[in-house]
Design an enzyme around this catalytic site. Structure first.
Site, PDB file in Angstrom:
ATOM      1  N   LEU A  63     -15.658 -43.096 -65.354  1.00 38.60           N
ATOM      2  CA  LEU A  63     -15.327 -43.050 -66.780  1.00 38.60           C
ATOM      3  C   LEU A  63     -13.865 -43.430 -67.008  1.00 38.60           C
ATOM      4  CD1 LEU A  63     -17.149 -39.716 -67.718  1.00 38.60           C
ATOM      5  CD2 LEU A  63     -18.036 -42.048 -67.740  1.00 38.60           C
ATOM      6  N   PRO A  64     -13.497 -43.719 -68.277  1.00 41.50           N
ATOM      7  CA  PRO A  64     -12.137 -44.209 -68.519  1.00 41.50           C
ATOM      8  C   PRO A  64     -11.016 -43.207 -68.201  1.00 41.50           C
ATOM      9  CG  PRO A  64     -13.592 -44.744 -70.370  1.00 41.50           C
ATOM     10  CD  PRO A  64     -14.369 -43.831 -69.466  1.00 41.50           C
ATOM     11  N   THR A  94     -10.124 -43.068 -62.660  1.00 41.42           N
ATOM     12  CA  THR A  94      -8.696 -42.810 -62.460  1.00 41.42           C
ATOM     13  C   THR A  94      -8.241 -41.886 -63.573  1.00 41.42           C
ATOM     14  OG1 THR A  94      -8.353 -45.001 -61.500  1.00 41.42           O
ATOM     15  CG2 THR A  94      -6.409 -43.860 -62.312  1.00 41.42           C
ATOM     16  N   LYS A 169      -3.500 -42.951 -56.213  1.00 39.31           N
ATOM     17  CA  LYS A 169      -3.930 -44.059 -57.085  1.00 39.31           C
ATOM     18  C   LYS A 169      -2.874 -44.352 -58.170  1.00 39.31           C
ATOM     19  CE  LYS A 169      -6.581 -46.850 -59.476  1.00 39.31           C
ATOM     20  NZ  LYS A 169      -6.778 -48.230 -59.103  1.00 39.31           N
ATOM     21  N   LYS A 244      -2.824 -46.394 -69.759  1.00 39.90           N
ATOM     22  CA  LYS A 244      -3.230 -45.014 -69.430  1.00 39.90           C
ATOM     23  C   LYS A 244      -2.691 -44.619 -68.053  1.00 39.90           C
ATOM     24  CE  LYS A 244      -6.765 -44.613 -67.173  1.00 39.90           C
ATOM     25  NZ  LYS A 244      -7.868 -44.445 -66.262  1.00 39.90           N
TER      26      LYS A 244
HETATM   27  P1  NAD Z   1     -14.914 -49.458 -68.879  1.00 34.40           P
HETATM   28  O1  NAD Z   1     -14.247 -49.074 -70.152  1.00 34.40           O
HETATM   29  O2  NAD Z   1     -15.381 -50.872 -68.671  1.00 34.40           O
HETATM   30  O3  NAD Z   1     -16.188 -48.508 -68.598  1.00 34.40           O
HETATM   31  C1  NAD Z   1     -16.218 -47.126 -68.864  1.00 34.40           C
HETATM   32  C2  NAD Z   1     -17.642 -46.782 -69.291  1.00 34.40           C
HETATM   33  O4  NAD Z   1     -17.763 -45.344 -69.445  1.00 34.40           O
HETATM   34  C3  NAD Z   1     -18.032 -47.388 -70.643  1.00 34.40           C
HETATM   35  O5  NAD Z   1     -19.204 -48.170 -70.479  1.00 34.40           O
HETATM   36  C4  NAD Z   1     -18.285 -46.174 -71.539  1.00 34.40           C
HETATM   37  O6  NAD Z   1     -19.326 -46.382 -72.479  1.00 34.40           O
HETATM   38  C5  NAD Z   1     -18.653 -45.131 -70.512  1.00 34.40           C
HETATM   39  N1  NAD Z   1     -18.494 -43.745 -70.976  1.00 34.40           N
HETATM   40  C6  NAD Z   1     -17.391 -43.160 -71.520  1.00 34.40           C
HETATM   41  N2  NAD Z   1     -17.639 -41.840 -71.769  1.00 34.40           N
HETATM   42  C7  NAD Z   1     -18.905 -41.605 -71.358  1.00 34.40           C
HETATM   43  C8  NAD Z   1     -19.736 -40.448 -71.327  1.00 34.40           C
HETATM   44  N3  NAD Z   1     -19.310 -39.262 -71.779  1.00 34.40           N
HETATM   45  N4  NAD Z   1     -21.000 -40.560 -70.860  1.00 34.40           N
HETATM   46  C9  NAD Z   1     -21.452 -41.757 -70.398  1.00 34.40           C
HETATM   47  N5  NAD Z   1     -20.717 -42.897 -70.378  1.00 34.40           N
HETATM   48  C10 NAD Z   1     -19.453 -42.809 -70.858  1.00 34.40           C
HETATM   49  O7  NAD Z   1     -13.885 -49.027 -67.717  1.00 34.40           O
HETATM   50  P2  NAD Z   1     -13.846 -49.580 -66.199  1.00 34.40           P
HETATM   51  O8  NAD Z   1     -13.012 -50.808 -66.162  1.00 34.40           O
HETATM   52  O9  NAD Z   1     -15.214 -49.566 -65.635  1.00 34.40           O
HETATM   53  O10 NAD Z   1     -12.956 -48.412 -65.543  1.00 34.40           O
HETATM   54  C11 NAD Z   1     -13.486 -47.123 -65.243  1.00 34.40           C
HETATM   55  C12 NAD Z   1     -12.413 -46.347 -64.482  1.00 34.40           C
HETATM   56  O11 NAD Z   1     -12.052 -47.069 -63.298  1.00 34.40           O
HETATM   57  C13 NAD Z   1     -11.107 -46.132 -65.271  1.00 34.40           C
HETATM   58  O12 NAD Z   1     -10.605 -44.848 -65.013  1.00 34.40           O
HETATM   59  C14 NAD Z   1     -10.182 -47.214 -64.722  1.00 34.40           C
HETATM   60  O13 NAD Z   1      -8.812 -46.834 -64.844  1.00 34.40           O
HETATM   61  C15 NAD Z   1     -10.643 -47.290 -63.287  1.00 34.40           C
HETATM   62  N6  NAD Z   1     -10.430 -48.589 -62.606  1.00 34.40           N
HETATM   63  C16 NAD Z   1     -10.744 -49.762 -63.209  1.00 34.40           C
HETATM   64  C17 NAD Z   1     -10.528 -50.977 -62.528  1.00 34.40           C
HETATM   65  C18 NAD Z   1     -10.848 -52.311 -63.161  1.00 34.40           C
HETATM   66  O14 NAD Z   1     -10.447 -53.350 -62.572  1.00 34.40           O
HETATM   67  N7  NAD Z   1     -11.544 -52.370 -64.295  1.00 34.40           N
HETATM   68  C19 NAD Z   1     -10.007 -50.976 -61.231  1.00 34.40           C
HETATM   69  C20 NAD Z   1      -9.748 -49.756 -60.621  1.00 34.40           C
HETATM   70  C21 NAD Z   1      -9.971 -48.564 -61.324  1.00 34.40           C
END
Ligand code: NAD
Length: 297
Positions: A63-64, A94, A169, A244
């Site tokens: 999740l975000p 994260t 991280k 964030k």
């Molecule tokens: P994203 O915004 O694409 O996906 C997050 C998903 O969580 C969304 O689809 C949203 O609808 C869902 N969500 C939120 N609250 C929810 C709930 N209560 N129940 C069900 N679903 C819910 O984000 P992402 O890019 O996939 O990143 C996710 C995490 O990974 C973050 O913490 C980010 O910092 C970390 N991260 C991302 C990357 C990257 O390259 N995108 C790399 C490393 C780490």
């Protein structure tokens, strides 16, 4: 075959869940966005997070931010009330270490093992199953999770006890933000003085300025095939998420009394960029546009 619940199917979670299903596990997925639930190849859709958590051996969340993770586990009808005591919980989001420890402690009260396991490697790593997992929590729980980490990733590090994965991280992403802003700044300087960004990138890659951003995540459009920059900065790792993470770095530094001037400047740069032109929803390498405002990408 292991039954796995997976919640959070965004840019990272969707491909990670698909890789678990492709490896032959019984994966039940949920996201607040219904199209994402239907889009994970090989997995079955759950009707709610509680449904995805009920009766599974392993439960993964991606999740975000901290408030989403706390809400998912400990909020109204939170999954903490639906997980079995022998379920292994792996949170790959994260988030701030304090929330991570709070959720781990609440689950431990129910006899449930939890790992914080934020990842590095971007969406390409999520798709290719080559992520780096930075794990906090007991060694024994890490060993239970290892077969699943090995499907979704290529490197697994044990940073320490609960919350340690998040701290490692946050340090990494603060450094990444500094490197990305510095790389974009150097490329803009070269281009504005008549250099070809591809030629300059190649020179710096082989020289002492070489870094991960130049090697695999070049922020200048057209330099690297398949990069976020070469597809209009769509998808990837959103600027909002980097802001964030830099906020988490500032909170961590305040807590320990560390001076983080480079991280603080990077946070201001990405914050200013994210507030402008809807860049918060663009990949974080779009920071290039802050230095090169005439870019089309
Ligand atoms: P994203 O915004 O694409 O996906 C997050 C998903 O969580 C969304 O689809 C949203 O609808 C869902 N969500 C939120 N609250 C929810 C709930 N209560 N129940 C069900 N679903 C819910 O984000 P992402 O890019 O996939 O990143 C996710 C995490 O990974 C973050 O913490 C980010 O910092 C970390 N991260 C991302 C990357 C990257 O390259 N995108 C790399 C490393 C780490």
């Amino acid at each position: 075959m292991t039954s796995i619940g997976f919640v959070g199917l965004g840019n990272m979670g969707g491909p990670m869940a698909a890789n678990l299903a492709k490896a032959g596990h019984d994966v039940r997925v949920f996201d607040l966005v219904p199209e994402l639930v239907a889009g994970v190849e090989g997995a079955s859709g759950a009707s709610s997070a509680a449904d995805a958590a009920s009766g599974v051996d392993v439960f993964v969340s991606m999740l975000p931010a901290g408030r989403h993770v706390e809400g998912l586990y400990l909020g109204e009808n939170g999954v903490a009330g639906h997980l079995g005591s022998d379920t292994l919980v792996i949170d790959c989001s994260t988030i701030d270490p304090a929330t991570s420890r709070k959720v781990a402690s609440a689950l431990a009260d129910k006899g449930i093992d939890m790992l914080d396991a934020p990842v590095s490697g971007g969406t390409a790593g999520a798709q290719g199953g080559t992520l780096t997992f930075i794990v906090g929590g007991p060694e024994a729980a890490l060993e239970r999770g290892r077969p699943f980490f090995e499907i979704m990733g290529a490197n697994i590090y044990h940073a320490g006890d609960h919350g340690a994965g998040q701290i490692a991280k946050v340090c990494n992403n603060m450094l990444l933000a500094i490197c990305m802003a510095g790389t974009a700044e150097a490329l803009a300087l070269g281009v504005d003085n008549g250099l070809d960004p591809a030629v300059l990138s190649e020179i710096m890659k082989q020289s002492s300025g070489g870094n991960w951003c130049l090697n695999v995540y070049n922020p200048y459009p057209g330099v690297q095939e398949g990069s976020a920059a070469s597809r209009g900065y769509e998808g990837g790792f959103l600027t909002d998420l980097m802001v964030k993470d830099l906020g988490l770095a500032m909170e961590t530094a305040l807590g320990s009394g560390n001076a983080v001037p480079m991280g603080g400047l990077a946070r201001s740069l990405f914050q200013a960029h994210g507030s402008a032109n809807g860049a918060g929803r663009l990949d974080f390498s779009s920071i290039q546009k802050l230095y090169s405002p005439d870019l089309d990408g």
